[in-house]
Write a protein that holds these residues in place. Structure first.
Motif, PDB file in Angstrom:
ATOM      1  N   ARG A 168       0.854  -1.188   0.000  1.00  0.00           N
ATOM      2  CA  ARG A 168       0.000   0.000   0.000  1.00  0.00           C
ATOM      3  C   ARG A 168       0.890   1.239   0.000  1.00  0.00           C
ATOM      4  N   LEU A 169       0.476   2.257  -0.742  1.00  0.00           N
ATOM      5  CA  LEU A 169       1.281   3.476  -0.857  1.00  0.00           C
ATOM      6  C   LEU A 169       0.724   4.575   0.027  1.00  0.00           C
ATOM      7  N   CYS A 170       1.633   5.225   0.764  1.00  0.00           N
ATOM      8  CA  CYS A 170       1.231   6.355   1.608  1.00  0.00           C
ATOM      9  C   CYS A 170       1.191   7.613   0.747  1.00  0.00           C
ATOM     10  N   ALA A 171       0.136   8.405   0.914  1.00  0.00           N
ATOM     11  CA  ALA A 171      -0.006   9.632   0.119  1.00  0.00           C
ATOM     12  C   ALA A 171       1.096  10.635   0.445  1.00  0.00           C
ATOM     13  N   LYS A 172       1.651  10.557   1.685  1.00  0.00           N
ATOM     14  CA  LYS A 172       2.669  11.551   2.067  1.00  0.00           C
ATOM     15  C   LYS A 172       4.066  11.145   1.621  1.00  0.00           C
ATOM     16  N   ASP A 173       4.371   9.856   1.655  1.00  0.00           N
ATOM     17  CA  ASP A 173       5.705   9.393   1.256  1.00  0.00           C
ATOM     18  C   ASP A 173       5.590   7.942   0.807  1.00  0.00           C
ATOM     19  N   ASP A 194       3.272  -8.955   8.565  1.00  0.00           N
ATOM     20  CA  ASP A 194       2.908  -8.527   9.923  1.00  0.00           C
ATOM     21  C   ASP A 194       3.706  -7.314  10.399  1.00  0.00           C
ATOM     22  N   ALA A 195       5.039  -7.348  10.152  1.00  0.00           N
ATOM     23  CA  ALA A 195       5.898  -6.298  10.703  1.00  0.00           C
ATOM     24  C   ALA A 195       5.588  -4.909  10.136  1.00  0.00           C
ATOM     25  N   ILE A 196       4.986  -4.861   8.977  1.00  0.00           N
ATOM     26  CA  ILE A 196       4.701  -3.537   8.391  1.00  0.00           C
ATOM     27  C   ILE A 196       3.221  -3.409   7.988  1.00  0.00           C
ATOM     28  N   LYS A 197       2.354  -4.048   8.779  1.00  0.00           N
ATOM     29  CA  LYS A 197       0.906  -3.922   8.519  1.00  0.00           C
ATOM     30  C   LYS A 197       0.472  -2.486   8.761  1.00  0.00           C
ATOM     31  N   PRO A 198      -0.375  -1.940   7.889  1.00  0.00           N
ATOM     32  CA  PRO A 198      -0.869  -0.577   8.133  1.00  0.00           C
ATOM     33  C   PRO A 198      -1.638  -0.496   9.457  1.00  0.00           C
ATOM     34  N   ASP A 199      -1.791   0.725   9.932  1.00  0.00           N
ATOM     35  CA  ASP A 199      -2.538   0.971  11.151  1.00  0.00           C
ATOM     36  C   ASP A 199      -4.009   1.146  10.742  1.00  0.00           C
ATOM     37  N   GLY A 200      -4.757   0.066  10.738  1.00  0.00           N
ATOM     38  CA  GLY A 200      -6.114   0.108  10.161  1.00  0.00           C
ATOM     39  C   GLY A 200      -5.984   0.365   8.678  1.00  0.00           C
ATOM     40  N   ASP A 201      -6.628   1.441   8.206  1.00  0.00           N
ATOM     41  CA  ASP A 201      -6.466   1.754   6.773  1.00  0.00           C
ATOM     42  C   ASP A 201      -5.534   2.948   6.577  1.00  0.00           C
ATOM     43  N   LYS A 202      -4.743   3.255   7.618  1.00  0.00           N
ATOM     44  CA  LYS A 202      -3.823   4.411   7.528  1.00  0.00           C
ATOM     45  C   LYS A 202      -2.349   3.974   7.578  1.00  0.00           C
ATOM     46  N   CYS A 203      -1.469   4.870   7.085  1.00  0.00           N
ATOM     47  CA  CYS A 203      -0.026   4.577   7.076  1.00  0.00           C
ATOM     48  C   CYS A 203       0.482   4.312   8.488  1.00  0.00           C
ATOM     49  N   CYS A 236       3.037   7.435   9.435  1.00  0.00           N
ATOM     50  CA  CYS A 236       2.616   8.833   9.630  1.00  0.00           C
ATOM     51  C   CYS A 236       1.100   9.011   9.682  1.00  0.00           C
ATOM     52  N   GLY A 237       0.355   7.916   9.542  1.00  0.00           N
ATOM     53  CA  GLY A 237      -1.112   8.054   9.590  1.00  0.00           C
ATOM     54  C   GLY A 237      -1.716   8.586   8.303  1.00  0.00           C
ATOM     55  N   GLY A 238      -0.880   8.702   7.244  1.00  0.00           N
ATOM     56  CA  GLY A 238      -1.383   9.222   5.955  1.00  0.00           C
ATOM     57  C   GLY A 238      -2.359   8.265   5.277  1.00  0.00           C
ATOM     58  N   GLU A 239      -3.051   8.801   4.273  1.00  0.00           N
ATOM     59  CA  GLU A 239      -3.994   7.984   3.503  1.00  0.00           C
ATOM     60  C   GLU A 239      -3.219   6.936   2.696  1.00  0.00           C
ATOM     61  N   LEU A 240      -3.781   5.751   2.568  1.00  0.00           N
ATOM     62  CA  LEU A 240      -3.123   4.691   1.801  1.00  0.00           C
ATOM     63  C   LEU A 240      -3.921   4.359   0.543  1.00  0.00           C
ATOM     64  N   SER A 241      -3.191   3.924  -0.470  1.00  0.00           N
ATOM     65  CA  SER A 241      -3.882   3.439  -1.673  1.00  0.00           C
ATOM     66  C   SER A 241      -3.048   2.298  -2.263  1.00  0.00           C
ATOM     67  N   ALA A 242      -3.681   1.532  -3.170  1.00  0.00           N
ATOM     68  CA  ALA A 242      -2.948   0.481  -3.872  1.00  0.00           C
ATOM     69  C   ALA A 242      -2.777   0.918  -5.320  1.00  0.00           C
ATOM     70  N   ARG A 243      -1.615   0.633  -5.896  1.00  0.00           N
ATOM     71  CA  ARG A 243      -1.412   0.930  -7.325  1.00  0.00           C
ATOM     72  C   ARG A 243      -2.240  -0.037  -8.167  1.00  0.00           C
ATOM     73  N   ASP A 244      -2.851   0.466  -9.259  1.00  0.00           N
ATOM     74  CA  ASP A 244      -3.652  -0.399 -10.129  1.00  0.00           C
ATOM     75  C   ASP A 244      -2.822  -1.561 -10.657  1.00  0.00           C
ATOM     76  N   ASP A 245      -1.552  -1.254 -11.085  1.00  0.00           N
ATOM     77  CA  ASP A 245      -0.734  -2.323 -11.680  1.00  0.00           C
ATOM     78  C   ASP A 245      -0.248  -3.324 -10.634  1.00  0.00           C
ATOM     79  N   ASP A 246      -0.451  -3.021  -9.337  1.00  0.00           N
ATOM     80  CA  ASP A 246      -0.096  -3.967  -8.268  1.00  0.00           C
ATOM     81  C   ASP A 246      -1.246  -4.931  -7.969  1.00  0.00           C
ATOM     82  N   GLN A 247      -2.419  -4.670  -8.512  1.00  0.00           N
ATOM     83  CA  GLN A 247      -3.574  -5.524  -8.208  1.00  0.00           C
ATOM     84  C   GLN A 247      -3.954  -6.376  -9.416  1.00  0.00           C
ATOM     85  N   ASP A 248      -3.206  -6.263 -10.494  1.00  0.00           N
ATOM     86  CA  ASP A 248      -3.533  -6.949 -11.733  1.00  0.00           C
ATOM     87  C   ASP A 248      -2.491  -8.058 -11.946  1.00  0.00           C
TER      88      ASP A 248
END
Ligand code: AMP
Length: 224
Positions: free
Chosen positions: A128-133, A143-152, A155-167
């Motif tokens: 998942r990509l953080c909008a801030k960095d 497990d070691a780098i699971k997001p905090d709920g749906d946030k980074c 830093c708590g930033g918004e997360l998204s998945a790249r389209d080409d990472d889901q195909d």
């Protein structure tokens, strides 16, 4: 300090690369990120690149090679650069080598991150990509780098998945290019491995990418 960082998509080289960027105060030049910024900005380059990126194909060399070779000659690269995602085929490797020779720019370190193809694929799909960095490490399958709920998790930033990472088809294409030892990215990595074997001033080493993030960082730092 000038560094090329090879590793399959999903190996974590972006995260490790950003550690080197801070350590040596050098520019992190990520060809994929340059394309994504252009797509976001709606530029001509972005429009051309998008059709290839969405399918998992390489953006043609006549677009990519001048873009990266120009980028590493910009002011913020004067203290050094780390190339991440370039070169990705043998032609790009040869052109990069020729361009460095011509400009009198010294290559110092080449790193090859090793990772099994299936593990890399699982990691890509969980990334998942953080909008801030986009180098803040977040992966829903590790497990070691699971997001905090749906946030980074950093830093708590918004997360998204790249389209080409889901195909899956696009991922398989990207990996077929990476693991191709004749003309693909591994061929490009071995091109520089051969150069380093003949030139003591270039250091080439591998990193075991299947370990956890901190262990990979420790191995990286110990081998520099
Ligand atoms: P990445 O972020 O490195 O996974 O790159 C995303 C996509 O950008 C790739 O799947 C390619 O379509 C394109 N791309 C990135 N780097 C290169 C390159 N060196 N040559 C050609 N296409 C590239």
């Amino acid at each position: 300090m000038n560094i090329i960082f090879f590793g399959p998509n999903g190996s974590g080289k972006g995260t490790q690369g950003s550690i080197l960027k801070d350590k040596y105060n050098i520019a992190h030049v990520e060809s994929g990120a340059i394309f994504r910024e252009n797509i976001k900005g709606g530029t001509e380059l972005g429009k051309k690149a998008k059709e290839f990126i969405d399918k998992g194909d390489l953006v043609p060399d006549e677009i990519t090679i001048p873009m990266v070779l120009d980028r590493i000659k910009q002011d913020d690269c004067s203290n050094g650069w780390l190339l991440d995602g370039f070169p990705r085929n043998k032609v790009q490797a040869e052109k990069l080598h020729a361009s460095l020779e011509e400009a009198g720019i010294k290559l110092d370190i080449v790193i090859e991150m090793l990772l099994d193809r299936q593990i890399a694929k699982n990691r890509i799909m969980g990334r998942r990509l953080c909008a801030k960095d986009n180098n803040h490490p977040n992966n829903i399958f590790i497990d070691a780098i699971k997001p905090d709920g749906d946030k980074c998790r950093v830093c708590g930033g918004e997360l998204s998945a790249r389209d080409d990472d889901q195909d899956e088809t696009a991922i398989d294409k990207r990996h077929s290019i990476y693991y191709d030892t004749d003309t693909g990215t591994l061929a490009s990595s071995y091109y520089f491995k051969d150069l380093a074997a003949k030139d003591d001033s270039i250091k080439y080493f591998t990193l075991a990418g299947e370990k956890d993030l901190q262990s990979v960082t420790d191995e990286l730092i110990s081998k520099l």
